[in-house]
Design a protein around this motif. Structure first.
Motif, PDB file in Angstrom:
ATOM      1  N   LEU A  29       0.827  -1.208   0.000  1.00  0.00           N
ATOM      2  CA  LEU A  29       0.000   0.000   0.000  1.00  0.00           C
ATOM      3  C   LEU A  29       0.861   1.257   0.000  1.00  0.00           C
ATOM      4  O   LEU A  29       0.545   2.231  -0.684  1.00  0.00           O
ATOM      5  N   ALA A  30       1.944   1.239   0.765  1.00  0.00           N
ATOM      6  CA  ALA A  30       2.850   2.384   0.785  1.00  0.00           C
ATOM      7  C   ALA A  30       3.442   2.604  -0.604  1.00  0.00           C
ATOM      8  O   ALA A  30       3.541   3.754  -1.069  1.00  0.00           O
ATOM      9  N   ALA A  31       3.817   1.520  -1.273  1.00  0.00           N
ATOM     10  CA  ALA A  31       4.368   1.626  -2.618  1.00  0.00           C
ATOM     11  C   ALA A  31       3.304   2.108  -3.601  1.00  0.00           C
ATOM     12  O   ALA A  31       3.604   2.893  -4.506  1.00  0.00           O
ATOM     13  N   TYR A  32       2.078   1.680  -3.434  1.00  0.00           N
ATOM     14  CA  TYR A  32       0.979   2.119  -4.291  1.00  0.00           C
ATOM     15  C   TYR A  32       0.792   3.622  -4.147  1.00  0.00           C
ATOM     16  O   TYR A  32       0.548   4.330  -5.111  1.00  0.00           O
ATOM     17  N   ASN A  33       0.941   4.115  -2.923  1.00  0.00           N
ATOM     18  CA  ASN A  33       0.715   5.529  -2.647  1.00  0.00           C
ATOM     19  C   ASN A  33       1.947   6.391  -2.953  1.00  0.00           C
ATOM     20  O   ASN A  33       1.830   7.435  -3.591  1.00  0.00           O
ATOM     21  N   ALA A  34       3.114   5.976  -2.483  1.00  0.00           N
ATOM     22  CA  ALA A  34       4.314   6.812  -2.561  1.00  0.00           C
ATOM     23  C   ALA A  34       5.258   6.405  -3.687  1.00  0.00           C
ATOM     24  O   ALA A  34       6.178   7.152  -4.013  1.00  0.00           O
ATOM     25  N   GLY A  35       5.050   5.223  -4.227  1.00  0.00           N
ATOM     26  CA  GLY A  35       5.929   4.721  -5.272  1.00  0.00           C
ATOM     27  C   GLY A  35       6.856   3.648  -4.751  1.00  0.00           C
ATOM     28  O   GLY A  35       7.283   3.682  -3.594  1.00  0.00           O
ATOM     29  N   GLU A  36       7.128   2.699  -5.603  1.00  0.00           N
ATOM     30  CA  GLU A  36       7.987   1.566  -5.242  1.00  0.00           C
ATOM     31  C   GLU A  36       9.378   2.021  -4.837  1.00  0.00           C
ATOM     32  O   GLU A  36       9.953   1.516  -3.870  1.00  0.00           O
ATOM     33  N   ASP A  37       9.930   2.976  -5.569  1.00  0.00           N
ATOM     34  CA  ASP A  37      11.279   3.448  -5.278  1.00  0.00           C
ATOM     35  C   ASP A  37      11.369   4.083  -3.892  1.00  0.00           C
ATOM     36  O   ASP A  37      12.382   3.938  -3.214  1.00  0.00           O
ATOM     37  N   ALA A  38      10.318   4.775  -3.466  1.00  0.00           N
ATOM     38  CA  ALA A  38      10.331   5.402  -2.143  1.00  0.00           C
ATOM     39  C   ALA A  38      10.412   4.339  -1.049  1.00  0.00           C
ATOM     40  O   ALA A  38      11.166   4.487  -0.081  1.00  0.00           O
ATOM     41  N   VAL A  39       9.658   3.270  -1.199  1.00  0.00           N
ATOM     42  CA  VAL A  39       9.700   2.188  -0.201  1.00  0.00           C
ATOM     43  C   VAL A  39      11.081   1.551  -0.183  1.00  0.00           C
ATOM     44  O   VAL A  39      11.633   1.283   0.888  1.00  0.00           O
ATOM     45  N   GLU A  40      11.663   1.347  -1.348  1.00  0.00           N
ATOM     46  CA  GLU A  40      13.013   0.791  -1.421  1.00  0.00           C
ATOM     47  C   GLU A  40      14.036   1.753  -0.810  1.00  0.00           C
ATOM     48  O   GLU A  40      14.921   1.338  -0.066  1.00  0.00           O
ATOM     49  N   ARG A  41      13.892   3.024  -1.120  1.00  0.00           N
ATOM     50  CA  ARG A  41      14.840   4.041  -0.639  1.00  0.00           C
ATOM     51  C   ARG A  41      14.859   4.111   0.890  1.00  0.00           C
ATOM     52  O   ARG A  41      15.883   4.397   1.493  1.00  0.00           O
ATOM     53  N   TYR A  55      -2.327   7.360   4.747  1.00  0.00           N
ATOM     54  CA  TYR A  55      -2.986   6.477   3.782  1.00  0.00           C
ATOM     55  C   TYR A  55      -2.959   5.015   4.214  1.00  0.00           C
ATOM     56  O   TYR A  55      -3.997   4.336   4.199  1.00  0.00           O
ATOM     57  N   VAL A  56      -1.781   4.525   4.588  1.00  0.00           N
ATOM     58  CA  VAL A  56      -1.647   3.104   4.900  1.00  0.00           C
ATOM     59  C   VAL A  56      -2.560   2.685   6.051  1.00  0.00           C
ATOM     60  O   VAL A  56      -3.345   1.737   5.903  1.00  0.00           O
ATOM     61  N   PRO A  57      -2.551   3.355   7.212  1.00  0.00           N
ATOM     62  CA  PRO A  57      -3.456   2.926   8.288  1.00  0.00           C
ATOM     63  C   PRO A  57      -4.932   3.086   7.924  1.00  0.00           C
ATOM     64  O   PRO A  57      -5.770   2.284   8.348  1.00  0.00           O
ATOM     65  N   SER A  58      -5.234   4.105   7.129  1.00  0.00           N
ATOM     66  CA  SER A  58      -6.621   4.313   6.725  1.00  0.00           C
ATOM     67  C   SER A  58      -7.131   3.144   5.881  1.00  0.00           C
ATOM     68  O   SER A  58      -8.215   2.615   6.118  1.00  0.00           O
TER      69      SER A  58
END
Length: 73
Positions: A29-41, A55-58
């Motif tokens: 969900l975090a990657a869906y919202n912020a982008g895959e690269d952001a989660v990796e970063r 977003y994620v907890p919601s």
């Protein structure tokens, strides 16, 4: 402009994200919202972006409520 195709594409993308992040729904969900690269970063953690942190907890709250309803049926 086709709602059915839009939902299908979004579901497919979420499925791909779940595969990429080892079935971790919160990271997907975090990657869906912020982008895959952001989660990796951020070391495969939820990025510290205000929108993503809300977003994620919601979404998880809605998901849990739906799962509870499904199990109660």
């Amino acid at each position: 402009y086709d709602p059915e195709q839009n939902v299908r594409a979004g579901a497919h993308y979420l499925s791909d994200l779940l595969t990429r992040f080892g079935s971790n729904l919160e990271l997907a969900l975090a990657a869906y919202n912020a982008g895959e690269d952001a989660v990796e970063r951020y070391g495969r953690h939820i990025p510290p972006y205000r929108e993503t942190l809300a977003y994620v907890p919601s979404v998880m709250k809605v998901y849990q409520r739906l799962m509870d309803q499904a199990h109660a049926s």
